[in-house]
Structure formats: structure tokens, C-alpha cells
Write an enzyme that holds these catalytic residues in place. Sequence first.
Site, mmCIF file in Angstrom:
data_model
loop_
_atom_site.group_PDB
_atom_site.id
_atom_site.type_symbol
_atom_site.label_atom_id
_atom_site.label_comp_id
_atom_site.label_asym_id
_atom_site.label_seq_id
_atom_site.Cartn_x
_atom_site.Cartn_y
_atom_site.Cartn_z
ATOM 1 N N ALA A 85 0.810 -1.248 -0.250
ATOM 2 C CA ALA A 85 -0.034 0.002 -0.037
ATOM 3 C C ALA A 85 0.823 1.245 0.036
ATOM 4 C CB ALA A 85 -0.936 0.121 1.308
ATOM 5 N N ASP A 86 2.351 1.157 -0.185
ATOM 6 C CA ASP A 86 3.050 2.064 -0.211
ATOM 7 C C ASP A 86 3.973 2.122 -1.428
ATOM 8 O OD1 ASP A 86 3.856 4.694 0.656
ATOM 9 O OD2 ASP A 86 5.414 3.934 2.210
ATOM 10 N N PRO A 87 3.624 2.195 -2.760
ATOM 11 C CA PRO A 87 4.479 1.646 -3.752
ATOM 12 C C PRO A 87 4.947 3.030 -4.364
ATOM 13 C CG PRO A 87 2.352 1.602 -4.521
ATOM 14 C CD PRO A 87 2.075 1.970 -3.087
ATOM 15 N N HIS A 88 5.499 4.100 -3.454
ATOM 16 C CA HIS A 88 6.294 4.850 -4.291
ATOM 17 C C HIS A 88 7.495 4.532 -4.777
ATOM 18 C CE1 HIS A 88 9.157 5.539 -0.978
ATOM 19 N NE2 HIS A 88 7.982 5.435 -0.191
ATOM 20 N N ASN A 148 10.504 2.815 -2.884
ATOM 21 C CA ASN A 148 10.256 1.401 -2.316
ATOM 22 C C ASN A 148 10.351 0.362 -3.431
ATOM 23 O OD1 ASN A 148 9.642 2.204 0.433
ATOM 24 N ND2 ASN A 148 7.598 2.199 0.145
#
Length: 205
Positions: free
Chosen positions: A93-96, A99
Site C-alpha cells: 500500500a506504499d508503492p512510491h 520503495n
Amino acid sequence: LLNEWAIGFYTELDFQNEARNQIRLRNALIDNDIVGVTVPKVYNDLCTRRILVSEWIEGVKLSQCNEEEIREATEFAQEAFLTQLFEVGFFHADPHPGNILKLNKPTPEGHKIALIDCGLMASIDPQDRDNMISAVIHLANKDYASLVDDFINLQILPSDSNRAAIIPLMDKALSPYVKGGGAKKYEEEVRKLYGMEDTSNMQSQ
């Protein structure tokens, strides 16, 4: 909203929780035969709530890659993320770009990208996954009347929504997106649609 943020913030600081997430995501990609994207192996017996020990990965952040490298990575990374969303129901849920690492050299299995930082994950139940898949199909076909139903089923819109007002707005806002071409192309189409000037070409007086 504050409560959800607090729960997410707290669990992100729990490295035993992150280790469980990382193991689950790694296994999900392997079980679904995803090639090109991997998740570092976790050494669970060495992990504590404050320490996470995992396989060493050498690579560069996607944010530091050139356009050609990003284009190449997108081709197989999108399969990995769509599998997480629509098949597994458990996703990063944090695929910036920070990452997502482009590996210096492919792994023996042929993986070229690694997902890191699994502190923030989310789950989607089967019914919502079905509704999301339905929404993607209706969006691709520009079937905005059915898309309203999908959004109601996903509780994005209330059940008593004014369809007559919403459908034309959806058409206006989403049709440029369906044309494709990425974010820049979408912005160009929206600007033309609303008669907005391109501020990048405006000169200061």
C-alpha cells in the site's frame, strides 16, 4: 480518518508485523508465478519488534532511473501489482518509487525489480475485488452507467446518487484518461476539455 492513520502509523513501526507482511507478499508473488518482481527473503528467527533482518538487495530506487528503465520495469511490475489487487487481495500500500528498486543485476529467477518496505499493506475482500474488476472493465468500455453501479457497490458513491448528473461528469472527467498516454497526456486532454491555458507556456508580465 485519524484512527486509521494512527493504526497504520503504529503497525508500520512494528518490524515483526512488517516481517509477516514481507513473507506473505513474497510467497504470494512466488505462488502466482510472477516473474520480474521479487520481495527480499526474511530471516524471521533474527527479527524482533524493533529489528527486521532480510536478504541484502543491491539496486537503485526507481525514482533514480531514466525513462527507458522505468518503461521496462512498468511492463512486468504492473502484472505484479494487478495480481496483488485482483487475485491475492493483499497488496503493497506504499508503492512510491523509493520503495521499488531496480536490481543491479537480475536474480537467478530472472527478477529485475524488488519491492521493499512492507510496513504498510492492505487487504481487499473477494466481493470488493470483483467490484473493482467490474469497474475496470466498465471504465475501459466507457460504460459509465454501469460504472456508477460499481462505485455504489464499492461505497465510493451513496446508493441514492443522482445518476443523471453523475454520468455526464464521469464521461467528461474519465474519457481523456481512457484514451491513454499517461499522466501528462491526461493533463493535456483535461486542459483542452476545460479550455485551460498551459501555465508552462505563460510568461510573467
